[in-house]
Design an enzyme around this catalytic site. Structure first.
Site, PDB file in Angstrom:
ATOM      1  N   GLU A 126      36.603 -22.277  -9.789  1.00 31.54           N
ATOM      2  CA  GLU A 126      36.169 -22.157 -11.184  1.00 31.54           C
ATOM      3  C   GLU A 126      37.155 -21.400 -12.056  1.00 31.54           C
ATOM      4  O   GLU A 126      36.824 -20.359 -12.629  1.00 31.54           O
ATOM      5  CB  GLU A 126      34.837 -21.394 -11.241  1.00 31.54           C
ATOM      6  CG  GLU A 126      33.652 -22.212 -10.878  1.00 31.54           C
ATOM      7  CD  GLU A 126      32.399 -21.366 -10.800  1.00 31.54           C
ATOM      8  OE1 GLU A 126      31.328 -21.972 -10.677  1.00 31.54           O
ATOM      9  OE2 GLU A 126      32.475 -20.125 -10.840  1.00 31.54           O
ATOM     10  N   PRO A 127      38.369 -21.886 -12.213  1.00 28.03           N
ATOM     11  CA  PRO A 127      39.313 -21.168 -13.060  1.00 28.03           C
ATOM     12  C   PRO A 127      38.968 -21.311 -14.538  1.00 28.03           C
ATOM     13  O   PRO A 127      38.549 -22.381 -14.982  1.00 28.03           O
ATOM     14  CB  PRO A 127      40.631 -21.889 -12.766  1.00 28.03           C
ATOM     15  CG  PRO A 127      40.221 -23.276 -12.382  1.00 28.03           C
ATOM     16  CD  PRO A 127      38.922 -23.128 -11.652  1.00 28.03           C
ATOM     17  N   GLY A 128      39.121 -20.230 -15.261  1.00 28.53           N
ATOM     18  CA  GLY A 128      38.953 -20.282 -16.716  1.00 28.53           C
ATOM     19  C   GLY A 128      40.255 -19.860 -17.367  1.00 28.53           C
ATOM     20  O   GLY A 128      41.051 -20.662 -17.858  1.00 28.53           O
ATOM     21  N   ARG A 129      40.511 -18.543 -17.280  1.00 33.57           N
ATOM     22  CA  ARG A 129      41.685 -17.949 -17.914  1.00 33.57           C
ATOM     23  C   ARG A 129      42.993 -18.651 -17.540  1.00 33.57           C
ATOM     24  O   ARG A 129      43.820 -18.944 -18.403  1.00 33.57           O
ATOM     25  CB  ARG A 129      41.757 -16.478 -17.480  1.00 33.57           C
ATOM     26  CG  ARG A 129      42.760 -15.655 -18.224  1.00 33.57           C
ATOM     27  CD  ARG A 129      42.953 -14.304 -17.521  1.00 33.57           C
ATOM     28  NE  ARG A 129      41.724 -13.597 -17.271  1.00 33.57           N
ATOM     29  CZ  ARG A 129      41.142 -12.747 -18.111  1.00 33.57           C
ATOM     30  NH1 ARG A 129      41.697 -12.493 -19.266  1.00 33.57           N
ATOM     31  NH2 ARG A 129      40.019 -12.143 -17.792  1.00 33.57           N
ATOM     32  N   CYS A 149      36.096  -2.310 -40.506  1.00 41.72           N
ATOM     33  CA  CYS A 149      35.800  -0.926 -40.874  1.00 41.72           C
ATOM     34  C   CYS A 149      35.422  -0.140 -39.642  1.00 41.72           C
ATOM     35  O   CYS A 149      34.253   0.195 -39.443  1.00 41.72           O
ATOM     36  CB  CYS A 149      34.654  -0.900 -41.860  1.00 41.72           C
ATOM     37  SG  CYS A 149      35.278  -0.814 -43.502  1.00 41.72           S
ATOM     38  N   GLU A 150      36.395   0.117 -38.802  1.00 42.97           N
ATOM     39  CA  GLU A 150      36.113   0.774 -37.533  1.00 42.97           C
ATOM     40  C   GLU A 150      37.439   1.211 -36.928  1.00 42.97           C
ATOM     41  O   GLU A 150      38.339   0.385 -36.779  1.00 42.97           O
ATOM     42  CB  GLU A 150      35.415  -0.263 -36.641  1.00 42.97           C
ATOM     43  CG  GLU A 150      34.897   0.285 -35.379  1.00 42.97           C
ATOM     44  CD  GLU A 150      33.651  -0.458 -34.878  1.00 42.97           C
ATOM     45  OE1 GLU A 150      32.810  -0.877 -35.690  1.00 42.97           O
ATOM     46  OE2 GLU A 150      33.554  -0.600 -33.674  1.00 42.97           O
ATOM     47  N   TYR A 199      39.195 -16.442 -23.734  1.00 36.76           N
ATOM     48  CA  TYR A 199      38.301 -15.344 -24.113  1.00 36.76           C
ATOM     49  C   TYR A 199      38.661 -14.733 -25.458  1.00 36.76           C
ATOM     50  O   TYR A 199      38.542 -13.532 -25.669  1.00 36.76           O
ATOM     51  CB  TYR A 199      38.281 -14.256 -23.033  1.00 36.76           C
ATOM     52  CG  TYR A 199      37.856 -14.783 -21.680  1.00 36.76           C
ATOM     53  CD1 TYR A 199      36.541 -15.191 -21.461  1.00 36.76           C
ATOM     54  CD2 TYR A 199      38.760 -14.920 -20.635  1.00 36.76           C
ATOM     55  CE1 TYR A 199      36.146 -15.701 -20.227  1.00 36.76           C
ATOM     56  CE2 TYR A 199      38.373 -15.432 -19.399  1.00 36.76           C
ATOM     57  CZ  TYR A 199      37.067 -15.818 -19.209  1.00 36.76           C
ATOM     58  OH  TYR A 199      36.678 -16.322 -17.995  1.00 36.76           O
ATOM     59  N   TYR A 253      38.421  -3.966 -23.428  1.00 35.71           N
ATOM     60  CA  TYR A 253      39.007  -3.735 -22.091  1.00 35.71           C
ATOM     61  C   TYR A 253      40.412  -3.136 -22.119  1.00 35.71           C
ATOM     62  O   TYR A 253      41.063  -3.074 -21.078  1.00 35.71           O
ATOM     63  CB  TYR A 253      39.144  -5.062 -21.308  1.00 35.71           C
ATOM     64  CG  TYR A 253      38.087  -6.105 -21.501  1.00 35.71           C
ATOM     65  CD1 TYR A 253      36.788  -5.908 -21.039  1.00 35.71           C
ATOM     66  CD2 TYR A 253      38.388  -7.315 -22.119  1.00 35.71           C
ATOM     67  CE1 TYR A 253      35.821  -6.900 -21.191  1.00 35.71           C
ATOM     68  CE2 TYR A 253      37.427  -8.310 -22.267  1.00 35.71           C
ATOM     69  CZ  TYR A 253      36.149  -8.086 -21.809  1.00 35.71           C
ATOM     70  OH  TYR A 253      35.215  -9.064 -21.963  1.00 35.71           O
ATOM     71  N   GLY A 257      39.035 -16.474 -11.384  1.00 33.27           N
ATOM     72  CA  GLY A 257      39.504 -15.099 -11.446  1.00 33.27           C
ATOM     73  C   GLY A 257      40.993 -14.860 -11.316  1.00 33.27           C
ATOM     74  O   GLY A 257      41.439 -13.706 -11.379  1.00 33.27           O
TER      75      GLY A 257
HETATM   76  N1  LLP Z   1      33.129 -18.276 -12.604  1.00 33.10           N
HETATM   77  C1  LLP Z   1      32.256 -17.331 -12.966  1.00 33.10           C
HETATM   78  C2  LLP Z   1      30.932 -17.308 -12.371  1.00 33.10           C
HETATM   79  C3  LLP Z   1      32.620 -16.384 -13.916  1.00 33.10           C
HETATM   80  O1  LLP Z   1      31.751 -15.435 -14.260  1.00 33.10           O
HETATM   81  C4  LLP Z   1      33.910 -16.434 -14.505  1.00 33.10           C
HETATM   82  C5  LLP Z   1      34.307 -15.460 -15.512  1.00 33.10           C
HETATM   83  C6  LLP Z   1      34.772 -17.449 -14.104  1.00 33.10           C
HETATM   84  C7  LLP Z   1      34.359 -18.357 -13.140  1.00 33.10           C
HETATM   85  C8  LLP Z   1      36.159 -17.615 -14.674  1.00 33.10           C
HETATM   86  O2  LLP Z   1      36.974 -16.521 -14.393  1.00 33.10           O
HETATM   87  P1  LLP Z   1      38.519 -16.573 -14.857  1.00 33.10           P
HETATM   88  O3  LLP Z   1      39.207 -17.626 -14.001  1.00 33.10           O
HETATM   89  O4  LLP Z   1      38.539 -16.921 -16.282  1.00 33.10           O
HETATM   90  O5  LLP Z   1      39.006 -15.205 -14.579  1.00 33.10           O
HETATM   91  N2  LLP Z   1      35.774 -11.710 -21.243  1.00 33.10           N
HETATM   92  C9  LLP Z   1      36.609 -11.240 -20.161  1.00 33.10           C
HETATM   93  C10 LLP Z   1      36.528 -12.117 -18.943  1.00 33.10           C
HETATM   94  C11 LLP Z   1      35.115 -12.305 -18.448  1.00 33.10           C
HETATM   95  C12 LLP Z   1      35.068 -13.225 -17.274  1.00 33.10           C
HETATM   96  C13 LLP Z   1      33.680 -13.672 -17.026  1.00 33.10           C
HETATM   97  N3  LLP Z   1      33.515 -14.561 -15.931  1.00 33.10           N
HETATM   98  C14 LLP Z   1      38.042 -11.112 -20.672  1.00 33.10           C
HETATM   99  O6  LLP Z   1      38.279 -11.375 -21.849  1.00 33.10           O
HETATM  100  O7  LLP Z   1      38.942 -10.706 -19.931  1.00 33.10           O
END
Ligand code: LLP
Length: 439
Positions: free
Chosen positions: A291-294, A362-363, A391, A335, A249
């Protein structure tokens, strides 16, 4: 440098990524195209691993939340760098497995795993299930018992924390669709159920409060709730709970008015707080999973589009339309996510043209941004949207039967396609040639 050191402007006034000219990349690979700086991704993964171990101890493990960017090559890179991964669907599991990702480092998430998903994950030898609810707990226990084994699990717990981010990406509140809430007593109930279920081995808890969060306080508040809950469960049931997954997050800088978070400092402060919480509740420091993603991949990316029309509506707004849009990047439509965009072939000129950036769907809601200050664009210019590594590829669709753009990685002055551009044949690959009714 523009926002990050790997984005710059060369002597021709063109935007560069990892030293490569984006105008040439657009010419070579076509538009729209997603470009990723591989060195940046690897450096972020190394940084997370080093900081996690330094601050939480050697056993700590960061998982790449692969929903942020899912393709075979990213799993190979994550495996190579020693990351774990978080998968949320059978499709993500399948791709990870096909790339040979070490199954013991896979955490299987999701709030509605089907029986088939559970079987697939057990077949793969997935290391840990993050169990969301009571039905899943029973189904998993039965399925693993039938195989004569016990599945390693964490329970997803909702700590009841509001992270003050967009409501669509906020997940830690009591009313969340994810997990079991501490406040309602349901978290304690599911712990009891997990201890009574013979086919699972409860190792600890998981929480994730939301995404794109810049403030450290909600993370600390969530950790405080989780540690307190762990201590209560340990003393109520006299059990060991060695693992605590604190989710992902961390916020990422998309525009110049957003900060760039200091991952090392933030993690150290966070770890000190978690350690102090454990001491005050009299429990041992658990193995911490993150659990970093972004924050691993977003800033690695730039998306290049070609400008089509520039429509000035006097007294209203100026539409700049590009050859992509909500199909390849739905984030603004969903968002209102802010981005930085510029005209890549005029990156050194003043950005004095206020644009509503429109896609080609088309939107009318098909926008990539509003009030964006650009260099004055004309048809044929290359428009670059920065910080599109997370994402975007993973959320792209074929709406209006637009072709999904390729993913190109750049590294040390070279470029390679890791996901090719979709073709018209791909669009028809699933259509049945001559469908007949069987009854
Ligand atoms: N762990 C869990 C259980 C999650 O649901 C998520 C993201 C993460 C880790 C990773 O979070 P991050 O570090 O990436 O913030 N589509 C949206 C973001 C949805 C996030 C969903 N869960 C966007 O484009 O901003």
């Amino acid at each position: 440098m523009i926002l990050y050191p790997h984005f710059d402007i060369n002597s021709q006034g063109h935007l560069t990524i990892g030293g490569l000219d984006t105008v040439e990349l657009a010419r070579e690979f076509g538009t729209p195209v997603n470009i990723l700086d591989e060195n940046y991704i690897r450096a972020q993964m190394r940084l997370y691993i080093r900081c996690a171990k330094q601050s939480f101890g050697e056993a700590a493990l960061p998982l790449f939340a692969s929903k942020a960017l899912c393709c075979a090559e990213i799993y190979r890179i994550a495996a190579d760098e020693g990351m774990g991964i978080d998968c949320v669907s059978p499709g993500e599991l399948y791709i990870a497995s096909r790339t040979g990702f070490p199954s013991e480092r896979i955490y299987f998430h999701g709030n509605n795993k089907t029986d088939r998903d559970i079987e697939q994950a057990l077949d793969m030898g997935v290391g840990t299930f993050v169990v969301d609810n009571a039905e899943e707990l029973q189904a998993l226990s039965n399925a693993s018992l039938a195989r004569g084994m016990r599945a390693r699990i964490l329970l997803r717990i909702t700590p009841g924390i509001d992270p003050h981010t967009h409501k669509a990406i906020s997940t830690g509140g009591v009313d969340s669709k994810f997990g079991s809430a501490i406040h309602t007593g349901q978290a304690a109930q599911i712990v009891k159920a997990a201890l009574d279920a013979p086919g699972v081995d409860l190792q600890g808890f998981h929480c994730h409060i939301g995404s794109q969060i810049f403030d450290a306080q909600p993370f600390v508040d969530a950790a405080a709730m989780m540690v307190k809950f762990m201590a209560e469960m340990i003393s109520t049931h006299g059990i060991r709970l060695p693992e605590l997954n604190l989710g992902g997050g961390l916020g990422v800088r998309y525009t110049k008015d957003q900060p760039e978070l200091d991952i090392e400092g933030t993690m150290q402060t966070f770890a000190d707080k978690v350690r102090a919480l454990c001491t005050s509740h009299g429990i041992p420091m658990p193995r911490v999973i993150l659990e970093p993603g972004r924050s691993l991949v977003a800033a690695a990316g730039v998306t290049l589009y070609s400008v089509g029309s520039v429509k000035e509506i006097p007294g209203f707004k100026n539409y700049v339309s590009v050859d992509g849009g909500m199909a390849d990047n739905p984030r603004y439509a969903l968002y209102q996510s802010p981005y930085t965009a510029l005209i890549a072939n005029k990156a050194d000129l003043p950005a004095d043209f206020c644009a509503t950036l429109a896609g080609r769907c088309c939107e009318s809601g098909d926008l990539l941004g509003e009030g964006m200050m650009l260099q004055r664009p004309v048809r044929g210019d290359v428009l670059a949207m920065l910080v599109t590594g997370a994402y975007q590829h993973s959320m792209a669709s074929n709406y209006n039967k637009l072709l999904r753009p390729p993913l190109v990685m750049v590294k040390d002055g070279q470029a390679r396609v890791v996901v090719r551009r979709e073709t018209f044949e791909d669009l028809m690959a699933l259509d049945v040639e001559d469908p007949v009714y069987s009854r």
